[in-house]
Design a protein around this motif. Structure first.
Motif, PDB file in Angstrom:
ATOM      1  N   ASN A 334       7.844  -2.935  -4.302  1.00 25.68           N
ATOM      2  CA  ASN A 334       6.703  -3.450  -3.552  1.00 25.68           C
ATOM      3  C   ASN A 334       6.390  -4.900  -3.901  1.00 25.68           C
ATOM      4  OD1 ASN A 334       4.608  -2.883  -1.638  1.00 25.68           O
ATOM      5  ND2 ASN A 334       3.164  -2.944  -3.307  1.00 25.68           N
ATOM      6  N   GLU A 404      -3.170  -3.614  -7.340  1.00 26.25           N
ATOM      7  CA  GLU A 404      -3.539  -2.347  -6.712  1.00 26.25           C
ATOM      8  C   GLU A 404      -4.994  -2.449  -6.263  1.00 26.25           C
ATOM      9  OE1 GLU A 404      -1.578   0.298  -6.466  1.00 26.25           O
ATOM     10  OE2 GLU A 404       0.018  -0.055  -7.916  1.00 26.25           O
ATOM     11  N   GLU A 406      -6.902  -1.121  -2.555  1.00 22.56           N
ATOM     12  CA  GLU A 406      -7.146   0.184  -1.942  1.00 22.56           C
ATOM     13  C   GLU A 406      -5.999   1.152  -2.230  1.00 22.56           C
ATOM     14  OE1 GLU A 406      -5.652  -2.451   1.460  1.00 22.56           O
ATOM     15  OE2 GLU A 406      -6.973  -2.629  -0.256  1.00 22.56           O
ATOM     16  N   GLU A 407      -4.794   0.568  -2.538  1.00 23.31           N
ATOM     17  CA  GLU A 407      -3.651   1.443  -2.804  1.00 23.31           C
ATOM     18  C   GLU A 407      -3.840   2.256  -4.078  1.00 23.31           C
ATOM     19  OE1 GLU A 407      -3.408  -1.816  -2.623  1.00 23.31           O
ATOM     20  OE2 GLU A 407      -2.066  -2.405  -1.007  1.00 23.31           O
ATOM     21  N   ILE A 408      -4.791   1.834  -4.892  1.00 21.65           N
ATOM     22  CA  ILE A 408      -4.968   2.531  -6.164  1.00 21.65           C
ATOM     23  C   ILE A 408      -5.278   4.008  -5.932  1.00 21.65           C
ATOM     24  CG2 ILE A 408      -7.455   2.150  -6.479  1.00 21.65           C
ATOM     25  CD1 ILE A 408      -6.862   1.543  -9.389  1.00 21.65           C
ATOM     26  N   SER A 409      -5.873   4.317  -4.792  1.00 21.03           N
ATOM     27  CA  SER A 409      -6.185   5.726  -4.553  1.00 21.03           C
ATOM     28  C   SER A 409      -4.905   6.551  -4.382  1.00 21.03           C
ATOM     29  CB  SER A 409      -7.099   5.874  -3.345  1.00 21.03           C
ATOM     30  OG  SER A 409      -6.487   5.373  -2.203  1.00 21.03           O
ATOM     31  N   ALA A 410      -3.800   5.884  -3.959  1.00 19.64           N
ATOM     32  CA  ALA A 410      -2.537   6.617  -3.864  1.00 19.64           C
ATOM     33  C   ALA A 410      -2.086   7.066  -5.245  1.00 19.64           C
ATOM     34  CB  ALA A 410      -1.464   5.732  -3.228  1.00 19.64           C
ATOM     35  N   LEU A 411      -2.357   6.240  -6.239  1.00 19.92           N
ATOM     36  CA  LEU A 411      -1.995   6.625  -7.599  1.00 19.92           C
ATOM     37  C   LEU A 411      -2.956   7.667  -8.148  1.00 19.92           C
ATOM     38  CD1 LEU A 411      -1.196   3.152  -9.221  1.00 19.92           C
ATOM     39  CD2 LEU A 411       0.395   4.795  -8.271  1.00 19.92           C
ATOM     40  N   LEU A 412      -4.230   7.437  -7.881  1.00 18.97           N
ATOM     41  CA  LEU A 412      -5.242   8.272  -8.534  1.00 18.97           C
ATOM     42  C   LEU A 412      -5.401   9.645  -7.890  1.00 18.97           C
ATOM     43  CD1 LEU A 412      -7.889   5.501  -9.179  1.00 18.97           C
ATOM     44  CD2 LEU A 412      -6.366   6.546 -10.824  1.00 18.97           C
TER      45      LEU A 412
ATOM     46  N   LEU B  91     -11.558  11.043  -6.682  1.00 13.35           N
ATOM     47  CA  LEU B  91     -11.752   9.617  -6.915  1.00 13.35           C
ATOM     48  C   LEU B  91     -13.151   9.310  -7.428  1.00 13.35           C
ATOM     49  CD1 LEU B  91      -9.985   7.888  -3.888  1.00 13.35           C
ATOM     50  CD2 LEU B  91      -9.206   8.097  -6.238  1.00 13.35           C
ATOM     51  N   LYS B 114      -5.372  18.127  -7.908  1.00 15.63           N
ATOM     52  CA  LYS B 114      -4.782  17.059  -7.111  1.00 15.63           C
ATOM     53  C   LYS B 114      -3.439  17.490  -6.530  1.00 15.63           C
ATOM     54  CE  LYS B 114      -6.968  13.212  -9.557  1.00 15.63           C
ATOM     55  NZ  LYS B 114      -6.772  12.052 -10.436  1.00 15.63           N
ATOM     56  N   ASP B 123      -8.484   4.268   4.256  1.00 12.75           N
ATOM     57  CA  ASP B 123      -7.726   3.009   4.212  1.00 12.75           C
ATOM     58  C   ASP B 123      -6.221   3.250   4.088  1.00 12.75           C
ATOM     59  OD1 ASP B 123      -7.463   3.796   1.578  1.00 12.75           O
ATOM     60  OD2 ASP B 123      -9.118   2.565   0.897  1.00 12.75           O
ATOM     61  N   ALA B 125      -4.039   3.713   2.037  1.00 12.80           N
ATOM     62  CA  ALA B 125      -3.473   3.546   0.691  1.00 12.80           C
ATOM     63  C   ALA B 125      -1.948   3.591   0.700  1.00 12.80           C
ATOM     64  CB  ALA B 125      -4.047   4.601  -0.258  1.00 12.80           C
ATOM     65  N   TYR B 127       1.758   1.328   0.549  1.00 11.52           N
ATOM     66  CA  TYR B 127       2.297   0.091  -0.030  1.00 11.52           C
ATOM     67  C   TYR B 127       3.089  -0.650   1.044  1.00 11.52           C
ATOM     68  CZ  TYR B 127       0.804   1.842  -4.510  1.00 11.52           C
ATOM     69  OH  TYR B 127       0.032   2.295  -5.543  1.00 11.52           O
ATOM     70  N   ARG B 129       5.138  -3.089   1.173  1.00  9.16           N
ATOM     71  CA  ARG B 129       6.528  -3.501   1.023  1.00  9.16           C
ATOM     72  C   ARG B 129       7.471  -2.360   0.672  1.00  9.16           C
ATOM     73  NH1 ARG B 129       6.707  -8.853   2.810  1.00  9.16           N
ATOM     74  NH2 ARG B 129       4.520  -9.364   2.931  1.00  9.16           N
ATOM     75  N   LEU B 130       6.992  -1.155   0.798  1.00  5.67           N
ATOM     76  CA  LEU B 130       7.925  -0.028   0.743  1.00  5.67           C
ATOM     77  C   LEU B 130       8.294   0.323   2.180  1.00  5.67           C
ATOM     78  CD1 LEU B 130       6.393   2.406  -1.914  1.00  5.67           C
ATOM     79  CD2 LEU B 130       7.962   0.513  -2.252  1.00  5.67           C
ATOM     80  N   MET B 142       5.852  11.503  -7.039  1.00  5.39           N
ATOM     81  CA  MET B 142       4.618  11.467  -7.826  1.00  5.39           C
ATOM     82  C   MET B 142       3.981  12.857  -7.886  1.00  5.39           C
ATOM     83  SD  MET B 142       3.869   8.490  -9.135  1.00  5.39           S
ATOM     84  CE  MET B 142       2.126   8.121  -9.262  1.00  5.39           C
TER      85      MET B 142
END
Lengths: 576, 294
Positions: A334, A404, A406-412, B91, B114, B123, B125, B127, B129-130, B142
C-alpha cells in the motif's frame, strides 16, 4: 444575486472566531493550547539557533571579503540572507496562509479576489500553527542585529531596535505577499507540469555531478586555487556561498569566475530545492494546491495499474500467513505504491537529514583553520545535526504510523491481537528506517574526514543510533495510541496529552542520560583534555531541545488521530 | 428468551421525541441472557450506554437480534446509530452495558467476537493501493483463514461481483469499492454481518445482485444488521426493524408487526411511519421567498 458590500471584515471575524473557539472552547482545549505554547517557543528557539549558526558561518565577511568595503559586505550579506530566508520560508508560509483561511471554501463564495487575498493574508495570524514558520523571522532578526553590530558598529539602542523591528515587519510583509503569490502562481501557471518528477530527476543528475567533482573525476578549472585562498576545502553546499563569491568576483571584475560561481550557486539552489520539494509540497498536501491535485499525481499513480495489476490480480504469496507478516506486507504494497506518500513523506524523510549533515560538513571545513572555535562549535554542530535528523526521522515515524486513518478500522475490527498489529507496522517501518540510519551514519563518517570530527563522528554515529531508536519508540507511542484506544478516545484529553507527553519526555530524558556515559566513554577524553566546561554546558541544551521536540510532536501527532477532525467539529459546536 | 411488550412512552429523560405510544412488540431481554438466548440471538445488547463527556450518545439500549434476522437499523442523523454500530464491532467501548456477539461477551472475548463479524463500515476502510484481490487476501488472512482457502473464495467473490481483480481499490468507483468491501466482509464467512449504508452509490444491477446475496445469506442463518436512510431498502430486505432516536430505541419489532402497528394508526408507507414515529410529522413548511407558507 448581487453582493454590494465588502465581506472582508466578516471573513476576518469568522476566521478569528473559529480559531479562538478551537483553542478555548473547553477547559481541555485551553489547557492543550497552553501546553502547545512552550512547545512552539522551544522549537522556535531551536530553529533560530540553527539559522543563526548556519548563516553566520556560511558567509562570514571577515574571512571572505577582505578586499571589499565593510558597508558593501554588509549590504551583500543582508541581501543574501533575505534571499536565503525567503527561499526557505515562502513555500511553508504560503501554505499556512492558504490553509488558515480555508481558501477551498471561500473560493465558492462570490467574493472579489482582492478581498479574499487580503483576508487570507491577515486572517492567518490567529492560527497558532502559523507561528512556527514565523520563528524563522525571529532568527533572521537576531542574525541581522548581530551582523549590524559586527559590520557597522551598531549599538543596542532603542532606536536601533525600533528600526530593526520595522525592517523585520517589512520583511515579513514581503514574505507573506510573496508566499501568497507563489501559491497562486503554482496553481495558475503549473497546473499540469509534473514538476516533482523533473526536479527529482534533476537532483539525481546534480548529485552525480557533485560526486564527480568531489572525486575529481571532473576538473573544475582554477577552482582549487581560489578555494584554497578562501580557505574553502571543497564546494560550499549552501547556495549563499557561491552566490556571495560571484558578487565578490563581480566587484573585482573577474567576469568568468562570476559566471562560474553563479552557475554553481544556481545548481545548489536547484539541487536543494529539488530535495526540499517534497517537504515544501508536503505542506500543501490535502489542499487543493496539493501535488496530487495540481500535478495530477494521484491519477498518474493510478495509471500504473496496468503494470501493477497483473501481479496484484494474482493475490499475495502463500507464505504471508501470520498476522504480523500480513500487516507488514499490506504496508509494503500500500505504501510503496503510493507516490504521494513517497514524495511527501518517505523521500524527504530519508534524504533531508543527509543534506543537512553535508551542509554542516562543508561549513565545518570552511571554519576549521580560521577560528579557535572547535571546542564549542563541534558539539553545537553535532547537537544541530542530531536535532535536525531526529526531527526529520520522527516526522517520518509519525507520518507513517499516522498513515492509517479511516483504514484503521480495518485493522481494529479484525480478530488480531493488538501487539501483532503493532509488530507488523513496526516490521515494515524498521525495514525502511534502519538502512537509512546506517546510510547516513556511513556518509557522515566518510564525508567528515577532519581528525577531531572523525573521532567525534564515531561517537556521533553511535549516539544518534541510540537516539533515533529510542526517540522513534517514544514518538511511536504517541501515534500508536489509536491502536490501543480506537474511537474510544476521540479526544486528545488533557490527561491523555499529559500521559503521552510524559511518556515521550521520559523516553527523551532516557536518551539524554544514555548519551552522557556513551559520549564520555567514546569522546570524553578529548573534551576533558581540551575544554570540559563547554561540553557540560551543551548537554542541558540538548536535553531541552529534545524535550521540546517531544512535546511538539506529542501535540502534533495528536492531530493524526483518526477521528480528530470529527472531535474538533464536536468541540467547536460545543457538544464536547 | 423472554419477549416483553414494553412500549415507548415518551421517555423519562426528556430526550425522546416519539409521539406514538403503545406500539406492539418492542423486543428486548428482561433478564440476563441464558445459554439458549446466546445461541438464538447472535447480537444481544443489554443496557448499552455510551457517553462523550457530558453528552450521552447512546442511552440504555436493549436489543436482541434473532439468528438469521435481517434487521433494519433506522434513525435520523445524530440519533446514535453509528455509535451503537461502532460499539458492536468493537471500535468503541461502551460506558455501560454488555454486548454479546455470537454467544460471547465482547468485552471478555473481543477477538472471538470480531472473528464472528463481517463489517462494511460507512467509510469502507479499504486500502487504496491494494488491488481488489489483495484487499480480499488481506482481510481473509487477517481473519485467520488459510491462504489457499482465501484464494479460492476470492476467486468466487471476484467472479460473482464482477470485480476487476487487478485494479487498485483507489481507482474504483464508489459502487465498485462497496463491492470490494462486501467481498472482504464475506470472505471469512461470518455468522453476523454489519452493513453501514452498503447500497450508497451502487447501480441498480449491482444492487439487485447484492440484495440477492444478502437474502441467501439470511436464509442459511447469517444475521445481518443494515443501516440505511432509504426506507424502500428496509421494506424490500428486512424482516426486523429497530428505530433509534436521541440514543434510545423507540421501537424494535418484526417488519410485519411494525407495519401492522403503524397501519392501524393510519401510516401505510414506511417513510411516513418513520417520520411519525420520530414525532416530526409536521405540516410541510416552505420558504418565504419561494412562495411557501412561511
Amino acid at each position: 444575486m448581487s453582493v454590494s458590500r465588502s465581506q472582508m471584515p466578516d471573513l476576518l471575524r469568522l476566521r478569528m472566531r473559529v480559531t479562538w473557539r478551537t483553542y478555548t472552547a473547553t477547559f481541555t482545549a485551553r489547557m492543550e493550547s497552553l501546553l502547545f505554547i512552550p512547545a512552539v517557543l522551544l522549537t522556535a528557539h531551536g530553529i533560530q539557533m540553527m539559522l543563526v549558526v548556519v548563516l553566520n558561518f556560511a558567509l562570514d565577511p571577515h574571512v571572505h571579503f577582505r578586499s571589499l568595503s565593510i558597508s558593501l559586505v554588509m549590504l551583500m550579506h543582508v541581501s543574501l540572507l533575505m534571499l536565503f530566508a525567503g527561499w526557505s520560508i515562502v513555500p511553508a508560509l504560503g501554505f499556512r496562509t492558504n490553509e488558515a483561511i480555508d481558501l477551498r471554501r471561500l473560493q465558492l463564495l462570490p467574493i472579489r479576489f482582492p478581498a479574499l487575498y487580503t483576508a487570507a493574508s491577515l486572517g492567518f495570524a490567529g492560527d497558532l500553527s502559523t507561528v512556527l514558520p514565523l520563528s524563522f523571522c525571529v532568527g533572521v532578526g537576531r542574525f541581522l542585529f548581530g551582523t549590524m553590530q559586527v559590520t557597522a558598529g551598531w549599538e543596542k539602542t532603542p532606536e536601533n531596535y525600533g528600526l530593526l523591528g520595522l525592517i523585520l515587519l517589512l520583511f515579513l510583509a514581503l514574505l507573506l505577499q510573496g508566499s501568497m503569490l507563489t501559491v497562486q502562481l503554482f496553481q495558475t501557471l503549473l497546473p499540469k507540469v509534473d514538476l516533482t518528477r523533473i526536479l527529482m530527476l534533476f537532483f539525481v543528475g546534480f548529485l552525480v555531478f557533485v560526486v564527480a567533482l568531489n572525486m575529481q573525476v571532473i576538473e573544475y578549472p582554477d577552482g582549487t586555487t581560489l578555494f584554497d585562498e578562501l580557505y574553502i576545502d571543497r564546494y560550499n553546499v549552501l547556495p549563499t556561498g557561491p552566490l556571495a563569491l560571484a558578487i565578490h568576483e563581480l566587484a573585482l571584475n573577474n567576469t568568468p569566475l562570476v559566471w562560474r560561481f553563479l552557475g554553481q550557486g544556481a545548481l545548489w539552489v536547484l539541487g536543494l530545492a529539488a530535495l526540499n520539494a517534497g517537504l515544501m509540497w508536503m505542506a500543501w498536501s490535502g489542499t487543493f494546491l496539493g501535488v496530487e491535485n495540481v500535478l495530477n499525481l494521484e491519477r498518474l499513480g493510478l495509471a500504473d495499474v496496468s503494470r501493477g495489476s497483473r501481479k496484484g490480480a494474482q493475490g499475495w504469496p502463500m507464505w504471508v500467513r501470520h498476522p504480523i507478516l500480513v500487516v507488514a506486507y499490506k504496508d509494503f504494497c500500500n505504501l510503496l505504491r503510493n507516490r504521494h506518500f513517497f514524495f511527501y513523506k518517505t523521500l524527504p524523510g530519508l534524504l533531508a537529514p543527509t543534506t543537512i549533515l553535508l551542509a554542516g560538513k562543508y561549513n565545518l571545513n570552511l571554519l576549521r583553520d580560521q577560528y579557535d572555535l572547535q571546542t564549542w562549535f563541534i558539539p553545537l554542530y553535532l547537537g544541530l545535526a542530531l536535532f535536525i535528523f531526529v526531527t526529520q526521522a520522527n516526522l517520518f515515524v509519525a507520518n507513517y504510523f499516522g498513515f492509517e486513518r479511516e483504514e484503521i478500522s480495518a485493522l481494529l475490527t479484525s480478530p488480531v491481537k493488538r501487539h501483532h498489529l503493532i509488530q507488523g507496522k513496526s516490521l515494515f517501518f524498521f525495514v525502511i528506517l534502519i538502512p537509512d540510519m546506517l546510510l547516513i551514519a556511513s556518509l557522515s563518517l566518510m564525508l567528515l574526514p577532519h581528525p577531531v570530527v572523525g573521532h567525534w563522528l564515531v561517537a556521533f554515529g553511535f549516539l544518534f543510533s541510540i537516539a533515533i531508536i529510542l526517540l522513534s519508540l517514544g514518538n511511536m507511542s504517541s501515534v500508536l495510541l489509536p491502536y490501543f484506544t480506537p474511537l474510544d478516545r476521540p479526544v486528545i484529553t488533557l490527561q491523555g496529552a499529559i500521559l503521552v507527553g510524559l511518556a515521550n519526555t521520559a523516553t527523551l530524558v532516557l536518551t539524554a542520560l544514555l548519551m552522557i556515559p556513551a559520549t564520555l566513554l567514546i569522546a570524553g577524553p578529548w573534551f576533558l583534555w581540551d575544554s570540559p566546561g563547554w561540553y557540560a554546558l551543551t548537554l542541558p541544551v540538548w536535553v531541552l531541545w529534545l524535550t521540546a521536540i517531544g512535546w511538539g510532536f506529542t501535540a502534533w501527532a495528536g492531530r493524526l488521530m483518526p477521528d480528530y477532525e470529527e472531535w474538533i467539529q464536536l468541540r467547536v459546536r460545543g457538544v464536547l | 428468551m423472554i419477549v416483553t411488550s414494553v412500549w415507548p412512552n415518551g421517555g423519562d429523560n426528556g430526550l425522546m421525541s416519539a409521539v406514538l405510544t403503545d406500539l406492539p412488540h418492542h423486543l428486548r431481554l428482561t433478564a440476563p441472557p441464558t445459554p439458549e438466548d446466546l445461541l438464538a440471538y447472535p447480537i444481544i445488547l443489554t443496557s448499552l450506554m455510551r457517553r462523550f463527556g457530558d453528552f450521552i450518545a447512546v442511552s440504555s439500549i436493549d436489543l436482541a437480534v434473532p439468528k438469521g434476522a435481517f434487521l433494519g437499523f433506522l434513525g435520523p442523523n445524530g440519533a446514535g446509530k453509528s455509535t451503537t454500530i461502532n460499539m458492536i464491532i468493537g471500535l468503541l467501548k461502551p460506558s455501560k452495558g454488555t454486548i454479546y456477539v455470537h454467544g460471547q461477551a465482547l468485552a471478555a472475548a473481543p477477538l472471538a467476537c470480531k472473528a464472528a463479524l463481517g463489517v462494511i463500515p460507512e467509510d469502507l476502510a479499504l486500502y487504496d493501493r491494494l488491488t481488489a484481490r489483495e484487499q480480499i487476501d488481506f482481510t481473509g488472512r487477517m481473519f485467520g483463514i488459510e491462504p489457499e482457502l482465501v484464494a479460492q473464495r476470492a476467486a468466487e467473490l471476484i467472479a460473482l461481483l464482477e470485480l476487476d481483480p487487478g485494479k487498485y481499490v483507489g481507482d474504483l468507483s464508489l459502487g465498485m469499492r462497496k463491492k470490494v468491501a462486501l467481498a472482504s466482509a464475506l470472505v471469512h464467512d461470518p455468522p453476523v454481518l454489519v452493513l453501514d449504508e452498503p447500497f450508497n452509490g451502487i447501480d441498480a444491477v449491482s444492487s439487485r445482485l447484492i440484495k440477492s446475496i444478502l437474502r441467501s445469506l439470511t436464509q442459511r442463518g447469517t444475521t445481518i444488521i443494515l443501516t440505511t436512510h432509504v426506507m424502500e431498502q428496509i421494506e424490500a430486505l428486512c424482516d426486523h426493524v429497530a428505530v433509534i432516536d436521541h440514543g434510545r430505541i423507540l421501537v424494535s419489532d418484526t417488519m410485519v408487526g411494525f407495519r401492522g402497528a403503524m397501519s392501524a394508526r393510519g401510516y401505510d408507507d414506511m417513510e411516513h411511519a418513520f417520520v411519525a414515529l420520530l414525532g416530526r410529522d409536521e405540516p410541510e413548511k416552505g420558504l418565504s421567498w419561494i412562495g411557501g407558507d412561511g
